[in-house]
Design a protein around this motif. Sequence first.
Motif, PDB file in Angstrom:
ATOM      1  N   LYS A   1       0.849  -1.195   0.000  1.00  0.00           N
ATOM      2  CA  LYS A   1       0.000   0.000   0.000  1.00  0.00           C
ATOM      3  C   LYS A   1       0.887   1.249   0.000  1.00  0.00           C
ATOM      4  CE  LYS A   1      -3.553  -2.680   0.410  1.00  0.00           C
ATOM      5  NZ  LYS A   1      -4.283  -3.053  -0.771  1.00  0.00           N
ATOM      6  N   GLY A   2       2.097   1.099  -0.519  1.00  0.00           N
ATOM      7  CA  GLY A   2       3.061   2.195  -0.520  1.00  0.00           C
ATOM      8  C   GLY A   2       3.799   2.236   0.813  1.00  0.00           C
ATOM      9  N   SER A   3       4.760   3.112   0.911  1.00  0.00           N
ATOM     10  CA  SER A   3       5.508   3.212   2.165  1.00  0.00           C
ATOM     11  C   SER A   3       4.718   4.037   3.168  1.00  0.00           C
ATOM     12  CB  SER A   3       6.880   3.833   1.918  1.00  0.00           C
ATOM     13  OG  SER A   3       6.732   5.143   1.427  1.00  0.00           O
ATOM     14  N   GLY A   4       5.032   3.839   4.439  1.00  0.00           N
ATOM     15  CA  GLY A   4       4.366   4.602   5.488  1.00  0.00           C
ATOM     16  C   GLY A   4       4.261   3.823   6.778  1.00  0.00           C
ATOM     17  N   ASP A   5       3.445   4.344   7.683  1.00  0.00           N
ATOM     18  CA  ASP A   5       3.204   3.712   8.976  1.00  0.00           C
ATOM     19  C   ASP A   5       1.866   2.985   8.920  1.00  0.00           C
ATOM     20  OD1 ASP A   5       5.561   4.769   9.973  1.00  0.00           O
ATOM     21  OD2 ASP A   5       4.581   6.553  10.763  1.00  0.00           O
ATOM     22  N   PHE A   6       1.876   1.739   9.361  1.00  0.00           N
ATOM     23  CA  PHE A   6       0.693   0.889   9.298  1.00  0.00           C
ATOM     24  C   PHE A   6       0.342   0.348  10.672  1.00  0.00           C
ATOM     25  CE2 PHE A   6       2.457   0.946   5.099  1.00  0.00           C
ATOM     26  CZ  PHE A   6       1.349   0.986   4.276  1.00  0.00           C
ATOM     27  N   TYR A   7      -0.869  -0.134  10.811  1.00  0.00           N
ATOM     28  CA  TYR A   7      -1.323  -0.835  12.010  1.00  0.00           C
ATOM     29  C   TYR A   7      -2.522  -1.663  11.609  1.00  0.00           C
ATOM     30  CZ  TYR A   7      -4.990   2.789  12.402  1.00  0.00           C
ATOM     31  OH  TYR A   7      -6.055   3.629  12.167  1.00  0.00           O
ATOM     32  N   PHE A   8      -2.938  -2.554  12.480  1.00  0.00           N
ATOM     33  CA  PHE A   8      -4.176  -3.273  12.215  1.00  0.00           C
ATOM     34  C   PHE A   8      -5.153  -3.000  13.337  1.00  0.00           C
ATOM     35  CE2 PHE A   8      -1.609  -6.489  14.440  1.00  0.00           C
ATOM     36  CZ  PHE A   8      -2.487  -6.909  15.437  1.00  0.00           C
ATOM     37  N   ALA A   9      -6.420  -3.067  12.998  1.00  0.00           N
ATOM     38  CA  ALA A   9      -7.498  -2.932  13.982  1.00  0.00           C
ATOM     39  C   ALA A   9      -8.210  -4.282  14.061  1.00  0.00           C
ATOM     40  CB  ALA A   9      -8.467  -1.833  13.576  1.00  0.00           C
ATOM     41  N   VAL A  10      -8.586  -4.660  15.272  1.00  0.00           N
ATOM     42  CA  VAL A  10      -9.272  -5.936  15.498  1.00  0.00           C
ATOM     43  C   VAL A  10     -10.753  -5.668  15.696  1.00  0.00           C
ATOM     44  CG1 VAL A  10      -9.492  -7.871  17.100  1.00  0.00           C
ATOM     45  CG2 VAL A  10      -7.241  -6.990  16.505  1.00  0.00           C
ATOM     46  N   ASN A  11     -11.572  -6.442  14.988  1.00  0.00           N
ATOM     47  CA  ASN A  11     -13.030  -6.310  15.086  1.00  0.00           C
ATOM     48  C   ASN A  11     -13.476  -4.857  14.936  1.00  0.00           C
ATOM     49  OD1 ASN A  11     -13.342  -9.047  15.358  1.00  0.00           O
ATOM     50  ND2 ASN A  11     -13.390  -8.992  17.586  1.00  0.00           N
ATOM     51  N   TYR A  12     -12.833  -4.171  14.011  1.00  0.00           N
ATOM     52  CA  TYR A  12     -13.150  -2.784  13.721  1.00  0.00           C
ATOM     53  C   TYR A  12     -14.627  -2.679  13.315  1.00  0.00           C
ATOM     54  CZ  TYR A  12     -12.726   1.753  11.392  1.00  0.00           C
ATOM     55  OH  TYR A  12     -12.876   3.057  11.005  1.00  0.00           O
ATOM     56  N   GLN A  13     -15.345  -1.821  13.970  1.00  0.00           N
ATOM     57  CA  GLN A  13     -16.770  -1.555  13.737  1.00  0.00           C
ATOM     58  C   GLN A  13     -17.678  -2.724  14.144  1.00  0.00           C
ATOM     59  OE1 GLN A  13     -16.952  -0.295   9.616  1.00  0.00           O
ATOM     60  NE2 GLN A  13     -16.313   1.775  10.147  1.00  0.00           N
ATOM     61  N   TYR A  14     -17.182  -3.650  14.999  1.00  0.00           N
ATOM     62  CA  TYR A  14     -18.026  -4.708  15.547  1.00  0.00           C
ATOM     63  C   TYR A  14     -18.529  -4.248  16.905  1.00  0.00           C
ATOM     64  CZ  TYR A  14     -16.128  -8.200  12.245  1.00  0.00           C
ATOM     65  OH  TYR A  14     -15.769  -8.912  11.148  1.00  0.00           O
ATOM     66  N   ASN A  15     -19.535  -4.897  17.424  1.00  0.00           N
ATOM     67  CA  ASN A  15     -20.041  -4.586  18.759  1.00  0.00           C
ATOM     68  C   ASN A  15     -19.677  -5.667  19.758  1.00  0.00           C
ATOM     69  OD1 ASN A  15     -21.327  -2.117  18.405  1.00  0.00           O
ATOM     70  ND2 ASN A  15     -23.163  -3.081  17.562  1.00  0.00           N
ATOM     71  N   GLY A  16     -19.092  -5.269  20.870  1.00  0.00           N
ATOM     72  CA  GLY A  16     -18.989  -6.082  22.061  1.00  0.00           C
ATOM     73  C   GLY A  16     -18.126  -7.316  22.090  1.00  0.00           C
ATOM     74  N   VAL A  17     -17.407  -7.694  21.051  1.00  0.00           N
ATOM     75  CA  VAL A  17     -16.629  -8.925  21.083  1.00  0.00           C
ATOM     76  C   VAL A  17     -15.171  -8.589  21.401  1.00  0.00           C
ATOM     77  CG1 VAL A  17     -15.872 -10.949  19.788  1.00  0.00           C
ATOM     78  CG2 VAL A  17     -18.169 -10.044  19.437  1.00  0.00           C
ATOM     79  N   HIS A  18     -14.697  -9.122  22.534  1.00  0.00           N
ATOM     80  CA  HIS A  18     -13.296  -8.968  22.924  1.00  0.00           C
ATOM     81  C   HIS A  18     -12.534 -10.211  22.482  1.00  0.00           C
ATOM     82  CE1 HIS A  18     -15.393  -6.168  25.527  1.00  0.00           C
ATOM     83  NE2 HIS A  18     -14.236  -5.534  25.675  1.00  0.00           N
ATOM     84  N   VAL A  19     -11.255 -10.043  22.191  1.00  0.00           N
ATOM     85  CA  VAL A  19     -10.466 -11.165  21.697  1.00  0.00           C
ATOM     86  C   VAL A  19      -9.130 -11.255  22.440  1.00  0.00           C
ATOM     87  CG1 VAL A  19      -9.366  -9.870  19.804  1.00  0.00           C
ATOM     88  CG2 VAL A  19      -9.682 -12.330  19.587  1.00  0.00           C
ATOM     89  N   TRP A  20      -8.676 -12.511  22.621  1.00  0.00           N
ATOM     90  CA  TRP A  20      -7.373 -12.816  23.202  1.00  0.00           C
ATOM     91  C   TRP A  20      -6.610 -13.609  22.152  1.00  0.00           C
ATOM     92  CZ3 TRP A  20     -11.807 -12.293  25.723  1.00  0.00           C
ATOM     93  CH2 TRP A  20     -11.817 -11.614  26.953  1.00  0.00           C
ATOM     94  N   VAL A  21      -5.364 -13.229  21.908  1.00  0.00           N
ATOM     95  CA  VAL A  21      -4.527 -13.929  20.925  1.00  0.00           C
ATOM     96  C   VAL A  21      -3.182 -14.221  21.593  1.00  0.00           C
ATOM     97  CG1 VAL A  21      -3.509 -13.876  18.628  1.00  0.00           C
ATOM     98  CG2 VAL A  21      -5.659 -12.651  19.052  1.00  0.00           C
ATOM     99  N   THR A  22      -2.832 -15.503  21.640  1.00  0.00           N
ATOM    100  CA  THR A  22      -1.585 -15.914  22.282  1.00  0.00           C
ATOM    101  C   THR A  22      -0.369 -15.364  21.552  1.00  0.00           C
ATOM    102  OG1 THR A  22      -2.648 -17.937  23.041  1.00  0.00           O
ATOM    103  CG2 THR A  22      -0.242 -17.909  23.047  1.00  0.00           C
TER     104      THR A  22
END
Length: 141
Positions: free
Chosen positions: A114-135
């Motif tokens: 997606k070209g150079s730059g600063d990136f990040y990811f969002a988890v369950n972006y725009q979802y309601n109420g679901v929390h997640v744990w990832v080892t």
Amino acid sequence: MNTNFRAAVNRQGRRIAIAGIGAVATVGIAAMPAQAASWTSSITGGAPGFESHRWSDDGASNNIQFTGCRDDYQDKTVGVTLRKDVTGPDPEYSTAQYTACFGGGTSSGTWKSKGSGDFYFAVNYQYNGVHVWVTKVGVYF
């Protein structure tokens, strides 16, 4: 010149030459450009919209892997959205639905450059109420 004096001068010259080479090597190492590096982490109770830390890359593809997932509603799916950190609204790219990580495996998504730059990811972006744990979270670029 006597031979003892000549030998002492030669030894001193060699010491100076070796010290000089060492200094040049040290400066050369310090002057090397920093390279982007992949990283690993985990997520504990990531709420909807949880954002990872940012990473910089020079336009490589991004691969994000989750191993050992669970959520608080037993949905057994987590949405992972790649985003780019820019001034103004951050663009979002496709969302990958991760399910294999809930069965003890690894879920993986790859986003093309997606070209150079600063990136990040969002988890369950725009979802309601679901929390997640990832080892284990792995980000590779």
